[in-house]
Scaffold this active site. Structure first.
Site, short mmCIF file in Angstrom:
data_model
loop_
_atom_site.label_atom_id
_atom_site.label_comp_id
_atom_site.label_asym_id
_atom_site.label_seq_id
_atom_site.Cartn_x
_atom_site.Cartn_y
_atom_site.Cartn_z
N TRP A 35 0.85 -1.20 0.00
CA TRP A 35 0.00 0.00 0.00
C TRP A 35 0.89 1.25 0.00
O TRP A 35 0.76 2.12 -0.88
CB TRP A 35 -0.92 -0.04 1.23
N TYR B 237 -3.93 1.49 -4.75
CA TYR B 237 -2.74 1.99 -4.04
C TYR B 237 -1.90 2.85 -5.00
O TYR B 237 -1.16 2.35 -5.84
CB TYR B 237 -1.88 0.84 -3.50
N1 LIG Z 1 -7.63 -4.91 2.22
C1 LIG Z 1 -7.54 -3.73 2.79
O1 LIG Z 1 -8.52 -2.97 2.89
C2 LIG Z 1 -6.21 -3.32 3.33
C3 LIG Z 1 -6.11 -2.24 4.22
C4 LIG Z 1 -4.86 -1.95 4.75
C5 LIG Z 1 -3.75 -2.68 4.38
N2 LIG Z 1 -3.87 -3.71 3.46
C6 LIG Z 1 -2.69 -4.50 3.03
O2 LIG Z 1 -1.93 -4.89 4.17
C7 LIG Z 1 -0.60 -4.38 4.05
C8 LIG Z 1 0.00 -4.10 5.41
O3 LIG Z 1 -0.74 -3.15 6.12
P1 LIG Z 1 -0.23 -1.64 6.33
O4 LIG Z 1 0.79 -1.32 5.30
O5 LIG Z 1 -1.45 -0.81 6.47
O6 LIG Z 1 0.38 -1.62 7.79
P2 LIG Z 1 1.49 -2.37 8.63
O7 LIG Z 1 2.04 -3.53 7.92
O8 LIG Z 1 0.90 -2.55 9.97
O9 LIG Z 1 2.60 -1.20 8.72
C9 LIG Z 1 3.42 -0.90 7.62
C10 LIG Z 1 4.17 0.39 7.85
O10 LIG Z 1 4.91 0.39 9.06
C11 LIG Z 1 6.17 1.03 8.89
N3 LIG Z 1 7.20 -0.01 9.14
C12 LIG Z 1 7.24 -1.26 8.59
N4 LIG Z 1 8.29 -1.96 9.06
C13 LIG Z 1 8.91 -1.17 9.94
C14 LIG Z 1 10.07 -1.33 10.74
N5 LIG Z 1 10.77 -2.46 10.73
N6 LIG Z 1 10.46 -0.30 11.54
C15 LIG Z 1 9.76 0.84 11.54
N7 LIG Z 1 8.66 1.07 10.79
C16 LIG Z 1 8.24 0.07 9.98
C17 LIG Z 1 6.21 1.55 7.45
O11 LIG Z 1 5.69 2.89 7.37
P3 LIG Z 1 6.52 4.20 7.76
O12 LIG Z 1 7.97 3.91 7.53
O13 LIG Z 1 5.98 5.27 6.90
O14 LIG Z 1 6.19 4.44 9.21
C18 LIG Z 1 5.23 0.62 6.76
O15 LIG Z 1 4.65 1.17 5.61
C19 LIG Z 1 -0.75 -3.16 3.12
O16 LIG Z 1 0.48 -2.74 2.56
C20 LIG Z 1 -1.74 -3.71 2.13
O17 LIG Z 1 -1.09 -4.58 1.22
C21 LIG Z 1 -5.08 -4.03 2.96
#
Ligand SMILES: NC(=O)c1ccc[n+]([C@@H]2O[C@H](COP(=O)([O-])OP(=O)(O)OC[C@H]3O[C@@H](n4cnc5c(N)ncnc54)[C@H](OP(=O)(O)O)[C@@H]3O)[C@@H](O)[C@H]2O)c1
Length: 316
Positions: A21, A60
């Site tokens: 995303w 996205y």
């Molecule tokens: N189906 C749906 O409606 C829906 C909704 C939401 C998500 N999704 C899917 O689920 C995936 C994962 O969810 P998400 O991206 O919302 O959230 P997440 O996986 O909970 O958090 C990802 C974010 O956390 C930060 N991060 C990741 N690893 C890190 C680390 N090791 N240290 C520090 N910061 C870190 C990064 O952002 P920063 O560096 O900017 O802080 C990253 O973009 C999405 O990419 C998407 O493919 C689907």
């Protein structure tokens, strides 16, 4: 890394999938600017570290996340499985429009195949069950794409049990993609048991609650987010809810520390301890981030840790 079978399919997914995303760049719910070269490096690093699938969606970055995934795939000999979605279009202000029209979904699939530079999509998911009166029409269109060989399996995202029951009569549901993290546990009551009983794969999104459960967030850090990072307006990152979330994260820190792990790894390993969960979709926008979080894929939490986490979470 451990793998688990996705519901009734023959697909083995690594318990961590890469979420893309944030790498889509700006749109109505974007995460601020993103460097495409860093995104490609992140995708390559994820696959090099053993991740065998990537989750993306046309919305996205209004096509851009899929294009970047396609660009990364072209450079790889051993390609990962690709999961994308349908049902969200966008207008010229890059705002989302829900649409489950039959013809629109058929066209969306063609566009995704082109952007991803693949001949078939491994898992095609209905992004949101809206407009609700059109979910059968949209699901029938997706089922026809399986028959045509354009997609291998079809799944859902953000569905309720009642909505899953409606479409299961038309074509088997391979998977559900719901939100699930220590800070968002709504699916535990009805959806997880239903998916377990009906052998529907569960691929959970935002396991680190959009980065909050990495332990790096403070009020000051929120102020450093890009003006167009949608998290600035997310209730979890503002006001009392944010303060409450920080308290939980501070209480979790010693559990991560004594295991020699990070809070991000703890958050992901916690999602994976639920038996109904097939995999966690872990978002990353930098190579270093996924290199850290991928290590959660082999960490099985002890009973003591699980109990202690439960105590922390149930106090709130
Ligand atoms: N189906 C749906 O409606 C829906 C909704 C939401 C998500 N999704 C899917 O689920 C995936 C994962 O969810 P998400 O991206 O919302 O959230 P997440 O996986 O909970 O958090 C990802 C974010 O956390 C930060 N991060 C990741 N690893 C890190 C680390 N090791 N240290 C520090 N910061 C870190 C990064 O952002 P920063 O560096 O900017 O802080 C990253 O973009 C999405 O990419 C998407 O493919 C689907």
């Amino acid at each position: 890394m451990q793998t688990r079978k996705l519901g009734q399919t023959d697909v083995e997914l690594t318990v961590i999938g890469l979420g893309t995303w944030a790498i889509g760049g700006p749109w109505q719910f974007g995460w601020g600017p993103q460097d495409d070269a860093e995104s490609v490096r992140t995708i390559h690093a994820a696959v090099d570290a053993g991740i065998n699938w990537i989750d993306t969606a046309p919305i996205y970055g209004c096509g851009h996340s899929e294009e970047v995934v396609g660009q990364a795939l072209k450079q790889m000999r051993q390609k990962p499985l690709v999961a994308t979605k349908c049902g969200l279009l966008w207008n010229d202000k890059r705002e989302k429009i829900n649409c489950l029209d039959h013809d629109s979904i058929i066209k969306e699939c063609e566009d995704s195949l082109k952007r991803l530079c693949v001949e078939v999509i491994d898992l095609y998911q209905m992004h949101w069950p809206q407009p609700e009166e059109q979910i059968e029409e949209g699901w029938e269109a997706m089922a026809s794409l399986v028959e045509q060989g354009k997609v291998r399996h079809i799944g859902t995202s953000n569905f309720t049990v009642a909505q899953l029951e409606r479409i299961a009569k038309i074509h088997p549901v391979a998977s559900l993609q719901p939100p699930y993290s220590m800070l968002r546990r709504n699916i535990e009551e009805k959806l997880l048991p239903y998916c377990g009983e009906n052998n529907i794969g569960v691929v959970c999104y935002s396991p680190m609650q959009k980065g909050l459960l990495t332990g790096k967030f403070t009020k000051e850090h929120v102020q450093t987010l890009a003006p167009d990072d949608h998290r600035r307006g997310d209730a979890d990152f503002t006001g009392n809810k944010f303060e409450q979330n920080l308290k939980i994260i501070n209480a979790l820190r010693p559990i991560a520390d004594r295991n020699g792990k990070t809070i991000a790894q703890l958050a992901i390993a916690w999602v994976l301890q639920k038996e109904e969960v097939t995999a966690a979709i872990v978002g990353a926008r930098k190579q270093k981030q996924i290199e850290e979080t991928v290590q959660a894929g082999d960490w099985v939490l002890s009973e003591t840790d699980i109990e202690e986490i439960e105590n922390i979470l149930s106090k709130e």
